[in-house]
Design a protein around this motif. Structure first.
Motif, PDB file in Angstrom:
ATOM      1  N   PHE A  44      14.221  -5.392   9.742  1.00 56.86           N
ATOM      2  CA  PHE A  44      15.652  -5.152   9.543  1.00 56.86           C
ATOM      3  C   PHE A  44      16.247  -6.046   8.443  1.00 56.86           C
ATOM      4  N   ASP A  45      15.381  -6.652   7.639  1.00 57.80           N
ATOM      5  CA  ASP A  45      15.842  -7.475   6.519  1.00 57.80           C
ATOM      6  C   ASP A  45      16.088  -6.547   5.331  1.00 57.80           C
ATOM      7  N   ILE A  46      17.284  -6.004   5.245  1.00 60.83           N
ATOM      8  CA  ILE A  46      17.603  -4.998   4.230  1.00 60.83           C
ATOM      9  C   ILE A  46      17.458  -5.565   2.825  1.00 60.83           C
ATOM     10  N   ASP A  47      17.829  -6.834   2.632  1.00 59.74           N
ATOM     11  CA  ASP A  47      17.691  -7.429   1.302  1.00 59.74           C
ATOM     12  C   ASP A  47      16.233  -7.484   0.866  1.00 59.74           C
ATOM     13  N   LEU A  48      15.337  -7.875   1.786  1.00 63.44           N
ATOM     14  CA  LEU A  48      13.915  -7.922   1.464  1.00 63.44           C
ATOM     15  C   LEU A  48      13.392  -6.528   1.155  1.00 63.44           C
ATOM     16  N   LEU A  49      13.737  -5.550   1.998  1.00 64.94           N
ATOM     17  CA  LEU A  49      13.267  -4.185   1.783  1.00 64.94           C
ATOM     18  C   LEU A  49      13.796  -3.614   0.473  1.00 64.94           C
ATOM     19  N   LEU A 102       7.875  17.462  -8.371  1.00 66.33           N
ATOM     20  CA  LEU A 102       8.306  16.073  -8.294  1.00 66.33           C
ATOM     21  C   LEU A 102       7.171  15.199  -7.774  1.00 66.33           C
ATOM     22  N   GLY A 103       6.995  14.026  -8.377  1.00 63.48           N
ATOM     23  CA  GLY A 103       6.044  13.058  -7.857  1.00 63.48           C
ATOM     24  C   GLY A 103       6.632  12.334  -6.663  1.00 63.48           C
ATOM     25  N   THR A 104       5.769  11.762  -5.837  1.00 60.26           N
ATOM     26  CA  THR A 104       6.227  11.011  -4.664  1.00 60.26           C
ATOM     27  C   THR A 104       5.396   9.751  -4.481  1.00 60.26           C
ATOM     28  N   LEU A 105       6.061   8.712  -4.014  1.00 58.49           N
ATOM     29  CA  LEU A 105       5.406   7.454  -3.664  1.00 58.49           C
ATOM     30  C   LEU A 105       5.836   7.101  -2.251  1.00 58.49           C
ATOM     31  N   LEU A 106       4.931   7.307  -1.278  1.00 55.90           N
ATOM     32  CA  LEU A 106       5.213   6.957   0.116  1.00 55.90           C
ATOM     33  C   LEU A 106       4.729   5.536   0.326  1.00 55.90           C
ATOM     34  N   LEU A 107       5.671   4.638   0.521  1.00 60.08           N
ATOM     35  CA  LEU A 107       5.426   3.213   0.370  1.00 60.08           C
ATOM     36  C   LEU A 107       5.625   2.449   1.671  1.00 60.08           C
ATOM     37  N   ASP A 108       4.689   1.565   1.977  1.00 57.79           N
ATOM     38  CA  ASP A 108       4.892   0.601   3.055  1.00 57.79           C
ATOM     39  C   ASP A 108       5.578  -0.624   2.448  1.00 57.79           C
ATOM     40  N   LEU A 109       6.834  -0.844   2.805  1.00 57.79           N
ATOM     41  CA  LEU A 109       7.608  -1.920   2.192  1.00 57.79           C
ATOM     42  C   LEU A 109       7.232  -3.299   2.717  1.00 57.79           C
ATOM     43  N   VAL A 117       0.844  -1.190   0.000  1.00 57.75           N
ATOM     44  CA  VAL A 117       0.000   0.000   0.000  1.00 57.75           C
ATOM     45  C   VAL A 117       0.884   1.247   0.000  1.00 57.75           C
ATOM     46  N   ALA A 118       0.483   2.260  -0.780  1.00 60.20           N
ATOM     47  CA  ALA A 118       1.307   3.465  -0.901  1.00 60.20           C
ATOM     48  C   ALA A 118       0.438   4.691  -1.139  1.00 60.20           C
TER      49      ALA A 118
END
Length: 437
Positions: free
Chosen positions: A294-299, A274-281, A234-235
């Motif tokens: 804290f899984d940086i690779d997944l994020l 500028l466009g923006t996308l505020l994203l729940d990762l 969701v973003a």
């Protein structure tokens, strides 16, 4: 301390609010007496001026006891404890609100004379009155603008009783009061000239303010779902007309697309074209597992999916804005995508990206850190030592990790805006649109 009149009070108050100059602030005067004071503040800060009409919702048989307040755009703030203790029925609530809503709309029509309201979402709302008595109206005003999406709320008055201020600091992010006597008496006692302000003067001041109508309406804010493998993220997506680039926001641990700080920065970027996308990762279920945060690779994988979605949707150059752990994910993602145009980190942890990734990043990178955030500043310097791309560390004096100190978040937004417009926007994209004060 006594004031000659409301004009004198407004000018003195403006001097105390000088630190807000350059911040994305809207000055909101409480009618009627607060408008002459707010007018002087808005002119001094070169900020847009608007009227903030709030109506207290009082218990029918005890009107001084408020069970809530209403503002324009359908905003309603209720105190469920008072409603329950007073035994108010839905019909009684509706009757009181209908009456107060009618008066609110009448005043707005009279004061604005057809002008649109100044949008507050993601901005600093500076509420100004000519003084405080009980503080009830000021409290209602703070709650209403917060409900309208203001990222930061500042309440400013020339005079108010000492006992009232602590409670107001619980509903406003900052309270500025020039004089706070132990015993107030009445507000008018602190003015040599406290002549009543009428509706005509309110309308005239709003219409004559240099900045009252200088604010463009914000672009539409859409809730979207971004596909990321089997997940759908969701973003908040905003794309101004004629946008010249788009920035994906990677939030830190414990934050979300609703973060007031990132919404504030996004609003500044939107007004710069500028466009923006505020994203729940992460999905709600994934966030329950602390390891994922804290899984940086997944994020980073999720951020790559988001940038691919943005390119399909907009065909514009893409940049990343990362906060806290999101900064590490942004740099990890940018390392494998040479088309990322620019990266900005706010109070971020770039050190959470792998050393190999930091060395591969090609996008010009700005690392913004609070001067008082000593540990994170040290970690940013260590990460910067491993980067080969164009990069810079910008230290904001007096700022902590969350940039909650007055004026510091505005500095962050300005730095990010200037970095993205300098590095993300294509050279042939033309001149940026005029930015509002």
């Amino acid at each position: 301390m006594r004031f000659e009149d409301r004009t004198d009070a407004g000018r003195r108050l403006a001097r105390r609010l000088e630190q807000l100059r350059g911040e994305d602030v809207v000055v909101l005067g409480l009618p009627r007496g607060g408008i002459p004071v707010a007018y002087e503040v808005a002119e001094a800060l070169e900020a847009p001026l608007d009227v903030l009409v709030v109506r207290k919702l009082g218990v029918p048989w005890q009107p001084e006891l408020g069970f809530g307040a209403i503002g324009e755009l359908g905003v309603r703030v209720l105190n469920e404890d008072v409603i329950r203790d007073a035994g108010l029925t839905p019909a009684q609530l509706a009757a009181v609100e209908e009456s107060e809503r009618s008066e609110l709309e009448r005043r707005l029509r009279r004061y604005r004379a057809g002008r649109d309201s100044v949008p507050l979402a993601g901005r600093t709302a500076l509420i100004v009155d000519d003084g405080l008595a009980t503080g009830a109206t000021a409290e209602a005003a703070c709650r209403v603008v917060r409900d309208q999406g203001a990222a930061r709320v500042v309440l400013a008055v020339p005079v108010g009783p000492e006992r009232t201020l602590p409670h107001l600091r619980e509903v406003a992010d900052e309270v500025v009061c020039l004089h706070s006597p132990h015993y107030l008496g009445s507000v008018g006692a602190w003015y040599r000239d406290f002549e009543q302000t009428d509706d005509e003067e309110v309308a005239e001041l709003l219409g004559s303010s240099m900045h009252a109508t200088a604010v463009e309406q914000p672009p539409p804010n859409r809730e979207v779902e971004v596909p990321a493998g089997r997940a759908r993220l969701v973003a908040r997506f905003v794309l101004p007309e004629g946008a010249r680039g788009v920035v994906a926001f990677a939030h830190g641990s414990g934050s979300s697309r609703n973060s007031p700080r990132n919404r504030y920065v996004a609003g500044v970027l939107n007004r710069a074209g500028l466009g923006t996308l505020l994203l729940d990762l992460l999905t709600v279920e994934e966030e329950r597992d602390r390891y994922n945060v804290f899984d940086i690779d997944l994020l980073a994988d999720r951020l790559r999916e988001a940038s691919a979605w943005l390119r399909r949707e907009t065909a514009l150059p893409v940049g990343y804005f990362g906060a806290s752990t999101g900064a590490g994910a942004a740099l990890e993602a940018a390392a494998d995508d040479p088309d990322i145009g620019a990266v900005v980190s706010r109070g971020g942890r770039p050190d959470l990206a792998s050393p190999a990734a930091l060395a591969r990043v090609e996008a010009p990178t700005l690392l913004i850190v609070g001067g008082d955030d000593i540990r994170v500043l040290s970690l940013n310097r260590l990460a910067a030592d491993q980067m080969r791309c164009e990069h810079r560390i910008a230290v904001v004096p007096g700022a902590g990790h969350l940039f909650a100190e007055p004026g510091t978040l505005a500095t962050v937004a300005s730095l990010a805006r200037d970095w993205f417009t300098a590095h993300l926007v294509r050279p042939d994209a033309g001149e940026p649109p005029l930015r509002s004060a």
